[in-house]
Write an enzyme that holds these catalytic residues in place. Structure first.
Site, PDB file in Angstrom:
ATOM      1  N   LYS A  79      11.057  21.347  27.654  1.00 36.98           N
ATOM      2  CA  LYS A  79      10.853  21.298  29.107  1.00 36.98           C
ATOM      3  C   LYS A  79      11.122  22.676  29.714  1.00 36.98           C
ATOM      4  CE  LYS A  79      12.286  18.638  33.213  1.00 36.98           C
ATOM      5  NZ  LYS A  79      13.178  17.583  33.728  1.00 36.98           N
ATOM      6  N   SER A 154      10.967  13.833  36.194  1.00 32.07           N
ATOM      7  CA  SER A 154      10.346  15.141  36.225  1.00 32.07           C
ATOM      8  C   SER A 154       9.909  15.661  34.861  1.00 32.07           C
ATOM      9  CB  SER A 154      11.315  16.157  36.851  1.00 32.07           C
ATOM     10  OG  SER A 154      12.488  16.280  36.084  1.00 32.07           O
ATOM     11  N   SER A 178      14.987  11.519  34.908  1.00 35.66           N
ATOM     12  CA  SER A 178      13.844  12.356  34.529  1.00 35.66           C
ATOM     13  C   SER A 178      13.483  12.386  33.053  1.00 35.66           C
ATOM     14  CB  SER A 178      14.063  13.788  35.004  1.00 35.66           C
ATOM     15  OG  SER A 178      13.666  13.891  36.343  1.00 35.66           O
TER      16      SER A 178
HETATM   17  N1  GLN Z   1      13.435  11.626  40.466  1.00 41.09           N
HETATM   18  C1  GLN Z   1      14.793  12.014  40.695  1.00 41.09           C
HETATM   19  C2  GLN Z   1      14.824  13.173  41.662  1.00 41.09           C
HETATM   20  O1  GLN Z   1      13.787  13.580  42.094  1.00 41.09           O
HETATM   21  C3  GLN Z   1      15.439  12.386  39.383  1.00 41.09           C
HETATM   22  C4  GLN Z   1      15.003  13.720  38.898  1.00 41.09           C
HETATM   23  C5  GLN Z   1      15.667  14.125  37.639  1.00 41.09           C
HETATM   24  O2  GLN Z   1      16.231  13.309  36.911  1.00 41.09           O
HETATM   25  N2  GLN Z   1      15.636  15.408  37.382  1.00 41.09           N
HETATM   26  O3  GLN Z   1      15.865  13.662  41.995  1.00 41.09           O
END
Ligand code: GLN
Length: 487
Positions: A79, A154, A178
């Site tokens: 990532k 994400s 994410s």
């Molecule tokens: N979707 C959540 C956010 O936007 C979690 C994102 C993540 O785990 N990095 O904060």
């Protein structure tokens, strides 16, 4: 035999060890497939073809000397929020579009010590803020099961790439879901380790008290293998815990007799997709058949505050962490002015996307002197309550089972203009980060041709129990063997 790029880590390892294939062959096969399909799913921000071949050559040299570890010579994708020395690390943001880190993240050092192979860096929501990969400043990744749908986020690029066999495995990061949510949406395995199990050194910070790196893999065995490699104490991340790292593959026994499983009712909300609910019920029934003791009558009453608390805590920490992108030290810098304040303001204005700016503003507001007690402090108290709910539940249960998300993958664009709807897709995953405990998402069926994720939650450092239950379920079901037709 499968085509080489379709192999799992453990299958590829066996062939490498028996010298039936070389890492260069495997890597070339993976790159060829990646080149063919990445134009369709768009999982990668950067493809490191030359580096991949170099890595594979040195892996082959090591293997020739008898030095082979489970990840030696196995192609991976990382990532783009994890620093890779000499390889551009963008966080899918204009702010870091040309940032080349001078050092490796701790997890990358560990993978290098195993002679891993890097194929490239995966697309994500900008700075890991989002649930669909639509917040990438570059492009949106597509769900391999239905190209009109999001892969989740994400870590959408990591999940999509593994689902479509571009890489044998990938790393993601998880602040509120994410890793697990995109793994669920793409039909692969994703684990968020206990906070403190894996070093965050070299992980570009979003919300430091919630962030954790973890594996995205094709099956549960591979998940255990990657955990063995990336876990452990790191003196440069004082929140890592100096506990010995067990051999997680030892937990892979398909016996779950008398494992106590609880289904917290707050995680099966009214508004969830009915077919997802049915899939989860069928999965729980399967676990029961396998010998687990199941209790449907579990409650974690403070779950209902999870989303609200998260959207105070995460933006607050983000607003502090992202203050470093001022156009002076590194990253994008607005230069078309002689006024310093103007330069700083425009750097942020043009360097960050809408969601990142929204979080910075929310966080700055919540932390401001007049509101600190009302918002941030209150959210911290709620955090303790949520944690206590889990502690209490784990006195009676070994594992809690929930859907990973209340729906399967949604259409690209469907929630892009409605942040609250987008935030809701993480209701089942956020509380786990708030409590700092581990959770895994594994494939558990399909609804309208799209994968359903089953989330297993454990107490602190109970990754082995999660892997054990996940493995037993996986061995008894066909889901992990299914592939999207584009693959
Ligand atoms: N979707 C959540 C956010 O936007 C979690 C994102 C993540 O785990 N990095 O904060």
């Amino acid at each position: 035999m499968n085509d080489l790029h379709q192999l799992t880590i453990h299958e590829a390892h066996k062939l490498l060890k028996e010298k039936k294939i070389s890492s260069v062959e495997l890597t070339k096969a993976a790159l060829k497939h990646l080149r063919k399909v990445d134009g369709i799913v768009r999982a990668c921000v950067t493809i490191t073809e030359e580096q991949a071949i170099k890595d594979a050559q040195s892996a082959d040299k090591a293997i020739a000397k008898g030095d082979i570890k489970p990840l030696t010579g196995i192609p991976s994708l990382i990532k783009d929020v994890i620093c890779t020395k000499g390889i551009r690390t963008t966080c899918s943001s204009k702010m870091l579009e040309n940032f080349i880190p001078p050092y490796d993240a701790n997890v990358i050092e560990k993978l290098k010590a195993d002679n891993y192979v890097i194929l490239g860096k995966t697309n994500m929501d900008e700075f890991a803020m989002g649930s669909s990969t639509e917040n990438s400043a570059f492009f949106t990744t597509h769900n391999p099961w239905n190209l009109d749908c999001v892969p989740g986020g994400s870590s959408g690029g990591s999940a999509a790439s593994v689902a479509i066999d571009e890489a044998i495995y990938a790393l993601g990061s998880d602040t509120g879901g994410s890793i697990r949510q995109p793994a669920g949406f793409c039909g692969v395995v994703g684990l968020k380790p206990t906070y403190g199990r894996v070093s965050r050194f070299g992980l570009v910070a979003f919300a430091s008290s919630l962030d954790q790196i973890g594996p995205v893999t094709k099956d549960v065995t591979d998940c255990a293998i990657v955990m063995n490699s990336i876990s452990g104490h790191d003196k440069r991340d004082s929140t890592t815990v100096p506990l010995e790292v067990p051999d997680y593959t030892q937990a892979l026994k398909p016996d779950i007799k008398n494992i106590r499983i609880g289904i917290p009712r707050e995680y099966l909300p009214e508004g969830m997709q009915p077919e997802v609910r049915q899939a989860i019920e069928a999965a729980v029934k399967k676990l029961e058949e396998l010998g687990a003791r199941v209790d449907w009558n579990v409650s974690l009453p403070n779950t209902k505050y999870g989303l609200a608390a998260y959207y105070i805590l995460a933006p607050s920490e983000a607003s502090a962490n992202l203050a470093r992108y001022d156009g002076v030290k590194y990253g994008y810098s607005y230069r078309d002015t002689t006024n310093m304040w103007d330069a700083m303001q425009k750097t942020k204005q043009f360097g960050f996307g809408a969601e990142v700016k929204r979080r910075i503003m929310l966080g700055t507001y919540a932390l401001s002197a007049g509101y600190y007690d009302a918002y941030y402090l209150k959210a911290q108290k709620v955090r303790t309550l949520i944690k206590r709910d889990f502690e209490q539940a784990f006195q009676s249960y070994d594992v809690l089972v929930t859907p990973t998300s209340p729906t399967v993958a949604f259409k690209i664009g469907e929630k892009a203009d409605d942040p609250v709807q987008m935030y809701l897709s993480d209701v089942c995953t956020l509380p786990i980060n708030i409590a700092g405990i581990p959770a895994i998402s594994i494939p558990a069926g399909f609804v309208n041709g799209l994968p359903v994720g089953l989330q297993l939650i454990g107490k602190h450092f109970a990754e082995e129990t999660l892997l054990q239950v996940a493995f037993a379920y996986e061995q008894a079901t066909p889901w992990h063997t299914m592939k999207p037709s584009v693959a």
